[in-house]
Design a protein around this motif. Structure first.
Motif, PDB file in Angstrom:
ATOM      1  N   ILE A   1       0.849  -1.196   0.000  1.00  0.00           N
ATOM      2  CA  ILE A   1       0.000   0.000   0.000  1.00  0.00           C
ATOM      3  C   ILE A   1       0.881   1.241   0.000  1.00  0.00           C
ATOM      4  CG2 ILE A   1      -1.593   1.381   1.407  1.00  0.00           C
ATOM      5  CD1 ILE A   1      -2.922  -1.265   2.260  1.00  0.00           C
ATOM      6  N   GLN A   2       1.914   1.227   0.831  1.00  0.00           N
ATOM      7  CA  GLN A   2       2.810   2.384   0.893  1.00  0.00           C
ATOM      8  C   GLN A   2       3.534   2.585  -0.437  1.00  0.00           C
ATOM      9  OE1 GLN A   2       2.435   4.285   3.575  1.00  0.00           O
ATOM     10  NE2 GLN A   2       0.996   2.681   4.130  1.00  0.00           N
ATOM     11  N   SER A   3       3.975   1.506  -1.055  1.00  0.00           N
ATOM     12  CA  SER A   3       4.677   1.608  -2.350  1.00  0.00           C
ATOM     13  C   SER A   3       3.767   2.152  -3.439  1.00  0.00           C
ATOM     14  CB  SER A   3       5.210   0.240  -2.778  1.00  0.00           C
ATOM     15  OG  SER A   3       6.204  -0.195  -1.898  1.00  0.00           O
ATOM     16  N   GLN A  60       4.239  10.282  -6.772  1.00  0.00           N
ATOM     17  CA  GLN A  60       5.293  10.700  -7.694  1.00  0.00           C
ATOM     18  C   GLN A  60       4.727  11.035  -9.068  1.00  0.00           C
ATOM     19  OE1 GLN A  60       8.623  11.340  -7.201  1.00  0.00           O
ATOM     20  NE2 GLN A  60       8.453  12.120  -9.277  1.00  0.00           N
ATOM     21  N   ALA A  61       3.799  10.211  -9.532  1.00  0.00           N
ATOM     22  CA  ALA A  61       3.173  10.472 -10.831  1.00  0.00           C
ATOM     23  C   ALA A  61       2.403  11.793 -10.792  1.00  0.00           C
ATOM     24  CB  ALA A  61       2.248   9.316 -11.205  1.00  0.00           C
ATOM     25  N   LYS A  62       1.757  12.093  -9.676  1.00  0.00           N
ATOM     26  CA  LYS A  62       1.043  13.367  -9.508  1.00  0.00           C
ATOM     27  C   LYS A  62       2.011  14.538  -9.568  1.00  0.00           C
ATOM     28  CE  LYS A  62      -2.194  16.257  -8.062  1.00  0.00           C
ATOM     29  NZ  LYS A  62      -1.333  17.356  -7.698  1.00  0.00           N
ATOM     30  N   VAL A  65       1.220  12.152 -21.239  1.00  0.00           N
ATOM     31  CA  VAL A  65       1.937  10.970 -20.755  1.00  0.00           C
ATOM     32  C   VAL A  65       1.890  10.917 -19.231  1.00  0.00           C
ATOM     33  CG1 VAL A  65       4.227   9.901 -20.567  1.00  0.00           C
ATOM     34  CG2 VAL A  65       3.431  10.762 -22.773  1.00  0.00           C
ATOM     35  N   SER A  66       2.129  12.051 -18.580  1.00  0.00           N
ATOM     36  CA  SER A  66       2.101  12.102 -17.115  1.00  0.00           C
ATOM     37  C   SER A  66       0.716  11.762 -16.580  1.00  0.00           C
ATOM     38  CB  SER A  66       2.525  13.489 -16.609  1.00  0.00           C
ATOM     39  OG  SER A  66       3.864  13.752 -16.950  1.00  0.00           O
ATOM     40  N   ASN A 114      -2.865   8.142 -13.739  1.00  0.00           N
ATOM     41  CA  ASN A 114      -4.114   7.391 -13.664  1.00  0.00           C
ATOM     42  C   ASN A 114      -3.866   5.886 -13.559  1.00  0.00           C
ATOM     43  OD1 ASN A 114      -5.765   9.641 -13.619  1.00  0.00           O
ATOM     44  ND2 ASN A 114      -6.108   9.645 -15.819  1.00  0.00           N
ATOM     45  N   THR A 115      -2.802   5.394 -14.197  1.00  0.00           N
ATOM     46  CA  THR A 115      -2.440   3.984 -14.075  1.00  0.00           C
ATOM     47  C   THR A 115      -2.014   3.670 -12.640  1.00  0.00           C
ATOM     48  OG1 THR A 115      -1.766   3.861 -16.393  1.00  0.00           O
ATOM     49  CG2 THR A 115      -0.876   2.177 -14.911  1.00  0.00           C
ATOM     50  N   ALA A 116      -1.182   4.544 -12.054  1.00  0.00           N
ATOM     51  CA  ALA A 116      -0.735   4.344 -10.672  1.00  0.00           C
ATOM     52  C   ALA A 116      -1.907   4.421  -9.702  1.00  0.00           C
ATOM     53  CB  ALA A 116       0.336   5.369 -10.304  1.00  0.00           C
TER      54      ALA A 116
END
Length: 198
Positions: A30-32, A39-41, A144-145, A150-152
């Motif tokens: 969950i933390q990962s 990070q993606a945000k 791309v970001s 959204n994938t993460a």
């Protein structure tokens, strides 16, 4: 004496088993996943800020050529201010608000592009062409970001809803993250282009 030895042995086994128990309940994952989404945000925020930083230069370049397009330039400036405000508000923590502000800016830039078509000398201006290329590249990086984020978020949200991770998520206060997508119906609509002079 043997009772004390058995108690120590149980305590040691419990201490050794504790990390595995946390691993089995998904706490570390969950933390990962949460960190990956965060990070993606941040990557989205960086690209949106870069886009916002390019807009004043583009507006100033166009102003020199197209003084009569003041209304469109004002819309672009206001939409940029909305994006910068969304980035600064709570550290840009609301992806939905950022997506709506970004869409407003995209619409204003679309209207600006239509207005620019009337100025061939502007379209051949080196500064304008460079800024337009930088904006296009930035928009691609934003796309791309956004996809990466959204994938993460999907991976994180799915993970915290599965058993037994859902128990760990509830115990640790882990909640679902919002996707980076436009929810404002006005922001979703394509800009109307009217070539008739008023």
């Amino acid at each position: 004496m043997s009772f004390l030895r058995q108690s120590r042995r149980r305590a040691m086994l419990f201490a050794l088993a504790l990390p595995f128990a946390f691993g089995a309940c998904g706490y570390n994952s969950i933390q990962s996943f949460d960190e990956q989404a965060a990070q993606a945000k941040q990557n989205i925020d960086a690209q949106l800020q870069r886009r916002a930083d390019l807009i004043p230069n583009l507006v100033n370049t166009v102003k020199g050529f197209a003084a009569q397009e003041e209304r469109v330039l004002t819309e672009v400036t206001q939409a940029r201010a909305g994006l910068v405000g969304a980035l600064q508000k709570s550290g840009g923590s609301d992806p939905v608000e950022l997506a709506n502000a970004n869409q407003q800016l995209t619409g204003a830039l679309g209207r600006l592009t239509v207005a620019i078509e009337a100025y061939p000398e502007l379209k051949s201006n080196e500064n304008f062409l460079r800024l337009q290329d930088e904006l296009t590249g930035t928009e691609n990086r934003i796309a791309v970001s956004r996809t990466d984020y959204n994938t993460a978020v999907r991976q994180y949200n799915e993970y915290i809803r599965k058993f037994p991770q859902v128990l760990t998520a509830k115990a640790t206060g882990a909640t679902a993250r919002a996707y980076f997508e436009v929810t404002d119906s006005a922001a979703r609509s394509a800009p109307t282009v009217d070539f008739e002079k008023k």
